[in-house]
Design a protein around this motif. Structure first.
Motif, PDB file in Angstrom:
ATOM      1  N   TRP A  99       0.836  -1.207   0.000  1.00  0.00           N
ATOM      2  CA  TRP A  99       0.000   0.000   0.000  1.00  0.00           C
ATOM      3  C   TRP A  99       0.871   1.258   0.000  1.00  0.00           C
ATOM      4  N   ASN A 100       1.847   1.321   0.891  1.00  0.00           N
ATOM      5  CA  ASN A 100       2.680   2.521   1.020  1.00  0.00           C
ATOM      6  C   ASN A 100       3.500   2.788  -0.235  1.00  0.00           C
ATOM      7  N   ARG A 101       3.900   1.741  -0.954  1.00  0.00           N
ATOM      8  CA  ARG A 101       4.646   1.928  -2.211  1.00  0.00           C
ATOM      9  C   ARG A 101       3.747   2.476  -3.306  1.00  0.00           C
ATOM     10  N   ARG A 102       2.482   2.054  -3.325  1.00  0.00           N
ATOM     11  CA  ARG A 102       1.603   2.381  -4.443  1.00  0.00           C
ATOM     12  C   ARG A 102       0.737   3.612  -4.242  1.00  0.00           C
ATOM     13  N   THR A 103       0.651   4.127  -3.024  1.00  0.00           N
ATOM     14  CA  THR A 103      -0.225   5.266  -2.769  1.00  0.00           C
ATOM     15  C   THR A 103       0.534   6.387  -2.069  1.00  0.00           C
ATOM     16  N   LEU A 104      -0.031   7.582  -2.156  1.00  0.00           N
ATOM     17  CA  LEU A 104       0.579   8.725  -1.479  1.00  0.00           C
ATOM     18  C   LEU A 104       0.141   8.821  -0.026  1.00  0.00           C
ATOM     19  N   TRP A 105      -1.086   8.473   0.249  1.00  0.00           N
ATOM     20  CA  TRP A 105      -1.599   8.567   1.612  1.00  0.00           C
ATOM     21  C   TRP A 105      -2.775   7.647   1.793  1.00  0.00           C
ATOM     22  N   PRO A 106      -3.131   7.343   2.994  1.00  0.00           N
ATOM     23  CA  PRO A 106      -2.313   7.570   4.183  1.00  0.00           C
ATOM     24  C   PRO A 106      -1.134   6.610   4.199  1.00  0.00           C
ATOM     25  N   LYS A 107      -0.046   7.040   4.790  1.00  0.00           N
ATOM     26  CA  LYS A 107       1.064   6.124   5.046  1.00  0.00           C
ATOM     27  C   LYS A 107       0.649   5.337   6.271  1.00  0.00           C
ATOM     28  N   VAL A 108       0.752   4.026   6.192  1.00  0.00           N
ATOM     29  CA  VAL A 108       0.221   3.146   7.229  1.00  0.00           C
ATOM     30  C   VAL A 108       1.364   2.425   7.916  1.00  0.00           C
ATOM     31  N   TYR A 109       1.234   2.251   9.228  1.00  0.00           N
ATOM     32  CA  TYR A 109       2.224   1.513  10.010  1.00  0.00           C
ATOM     33  C   TYR A 109       1.516   0.709  11.084  1.00  0.00           C
ATOM     34  N   THR A 110       2.256  -0.194  11.715  1.00  0.00           N
ATOM     35  CA  THR A 110       1.671  -1.046  12.754  1.00  0.00           C
ATOM     36  C   THR A 110       2.022  -0.509  14.133  1.00  0.00           C
ATOM     37  N   HIS A 111       1.183  -0.878  15.083  1.00  0.00           N
ATOM     38  CA  HIS A 111       1.469  -0.628  16.503  1.00  0.00           C
ATOM     39  C   HIS A 111       1.132  -1.918  17.246  1.00  0.00           C
ATOM     40  N   THR A 112       2.132  -2.470  17.952  1.00  0.00           N
ATOM     41  CA  THR A 112       1.916  -3.695  18.710  1.00  0.00           C
ATOM     42  C   THR A 112       1.682  -3.329  20.168  1.00  0.00           C
ATOM     43  N   HIS A 113       0.533  -3.729  20.676  1.00  0.00           N
ATOM     44  CA  HIS A 113       0.166  -3.450  22.059  1.00  0.00           C
ATOM     45  C   HIS A 113       0.827  -4.465  22.991  1.00  0.00           C
ATOM     46  N   ASP A 114       0.857  -4.155  24.278  1.00  0.00           N
ATOM     47  CA  ASP A 114       1.478  -5.033  25.275  1.00  0.00           C
ATOM     48  C   ASP A 114       0.877  -6.429  25.288  1.00  0.00           C
ATOM     49  N   ASP A 115      -0.404  -6.543  24.944  1.00  0.00           N
ATOM     50  CA  ASP A 115      -1.055  -7.860  24.945  1.00  0.00           C
ATOM     51  C   ASP A 115      -0.784  -8.661  23.669  1.00  0.00           C
ATOM     52  N   GLY A 116       0.016  -8.121  22.744  1.00  0.00           N
ATOM     53  CA  GLY A 116       0.361  -8.828  21.518  1.00  0.00           C
ATOM     54  C   GLY A 116      -0.552  -8.537  20.345  1.00  0.00           C
ATOM     55  N   THR A 117      -1.584  -7.748  20.551  1.00  0.00           N
ATOM     56  CA  THR A 117      -2.435  -7.390  19.415  1.00  0.00           C
ATOM     57  C   THR A 117      -1.750  -6.311  18.581  1.00  0.00           C
ATOM     58  N   VAL A 118      -1.953  -6.443  17.293  1.00  0.00           N
ATOM     59  CA  VAL A 118      -1.377  -5.496  16.349  1.00  0.00           C
ATOM     60  C   VAL A 118      -2.531  -4.713  15.723  1.00  0.00           C
ATOM     61  N   ARG A 119      -2.387  -3.407  15.700  1.00  0.00           N
ATOM     62  CA  ARG A 119      -3.377  -2.539  15.060  1.00  0.00           C
ATOM     63  C   ARG A 119      -2.642  -1.648  14.067  1.00  0.00           C
ATOM     64  N   LEU A 120      -3.401  -1.126  13.133  1.00  0.00           N
ATOM     65  CA  LEU A 120      -2.817  -0.290  12.087  1.00  0.00           C
ATOM     66  C   LEU A 120      -3.214   1.162  12.289  1.00  0.00           C
ATOM     67  N   ILE A 121      -2.296   2.033  11.885  1.00  0.00           N
ATOM     68  CA  ILE A 121      -2.511   3.474  11.964  1.00  0.00           C
ATOM     69  C   ILE A 121      -2.103   4.074  10.624  1.00  0.00           C
ATOM     70  N   GLY A 122      -2.959   4.936  10.081  1.00  0.00           N
ATOM     71  CA  GLY A 122      -2.650   5.641   8.841  1.00  0.00           C
ATOM     72  C   GLY A 122      -2.509   7.125   9.136  1.00  0.00           C
ATOM     73  N   GLU A 123      -1.633   7.787   8.379  1.00  0.00           N
ATOM     74  CA  GLU A 123      -1.378   9.189   8.695  1.00  0.00           C
ATOM     75  C   GLU A 123      -0.984   9.982   7.457  1.00  0.00           C
ATOM     76  N   ALA A 124      -1.451  11.223   7.414  1.00  0.00           N
ATOM     77  CA  ALA A 124      -1.029  12.197   6.413  1.00  0.00           C
ATOM     78  C   ALA A 124      -0.853  13.522   7.141  1.00  0.00           C
ATOM     79  N   GLN A 125       0.126  14.316   6.714  1.00  0.00           N
ATOM     80  CA  GLN A 125       0.423  15.573   7.405  1.00  0.00           C
ATOM     81  C   GLN A 125       0.663  16.700   6.419  1.00  0.00           C
ATOM     82  N   MET A 126       0.408  17.913   6.913  1.00  0.00           N
ATOM     83  CA  MET A 126       0.637  19.113   6.118  1.00  0.00           C
ATOM     84  C   MET A 126       1.202  20.199   7.037  1.00  0.00           C
ATOM     85  N   LEU A 127       2.298  20.808   6.614  1.00  0.00           N
ATOM     86  CA  LEU A 127       2.850  21.951   7.335  1.00  0.00           C
ATOM     87  C   LEU A 127       1.968  23.153   7.032  1.00  0.00           C
TER      88      LEU A 127
END
Length: 177
Positions: A99-127
């Motif tokens: 996804w991140n290679r083929r699209t401009l936004w949102p850039k997506v990454y993972t977040h692993t919680h203490d209990d081992g669950t993985v969730r995704l977060i997408g983000e776009a920013q503008m100055l």
């Protein structure tokens, strides 16, 4: 400052008659984002930290302002609520890398919680600290919201999670379904 409704890409509903907006750069603020969300017919809430959030059934999108003066950043960050097991992380990383290679936004990454669950977060920013064109701000924000919705649909297809999606392909906030 007001948003020219005809400048909002066709997200929902028909554009209203043309209104005159600012001609030079503006420094967007939370009130402007609220006005944009209302014109997009999206429900929103303000969280305990003062950030705007538009909730959907499987994710929520936040509209945040961070920094000060010329370094102020407007961020649209989507937290995808669907939990994934830690054993799925390598497959998730392959998918979001694609996804991140083929699209401009949102850039997506993972977040692993203490209990081992993985969730995704997408983000776009503008100055925005030095000001931006109102039309650029509106079109970027609308595009980022649409792309956040599309990412969720795309991931569901890639991972075969169709059972998690309503049969009508619901793409409105969960209060409006």
């Amino acid at each position: 400052m007001s948003i020219d409704p005809s400048s909002i890409p066709n997200f929902g509903g028909q554009p209203e008659p043309h209104e005159t907006g600012p001609t030079g750069p503006v420094i967007p603020d939370q009130d402007l984002v609220k006005q944009l969300l209302e014109q997009m017919e999206l429900k929103y809430v303000v969280d305990d930290e003062g950030d705007l959030a538009a909730p959907w059934e499987q994710f929520r999108t936040y509209f945040m302002f961070r920094g000060e003066d010329e370094q102020q950043v407007f961020s649209v960050r989507t937290f995808y609520d669907r939990p994934h097991g830690i054993e799925e992380k390598s497959k998730l990383l392959e998918q979001i890398d694609d996804w991140n290679r083929r699209t401009l936004w949102p850039k997506v990454y993972t977040h692993t919680h203490d209990d081992g669950t993985v969730r995704l977060i997408g983000e776009a920013q503008m100055l925005i600290g030095v000001g931006v064109s109102l039309e650029h701000f509106v079109s970027s924000t609308v595009s980022w919201v649409r792309a956040s919705i599309e990412f969720d649909k795309w991931l569901v297809e890639q991972l075969g999670l169709e059972a998690d999606i309503d049969s009508d392909g619901d793409d409105k906030p969960d209060d409006e379904a």
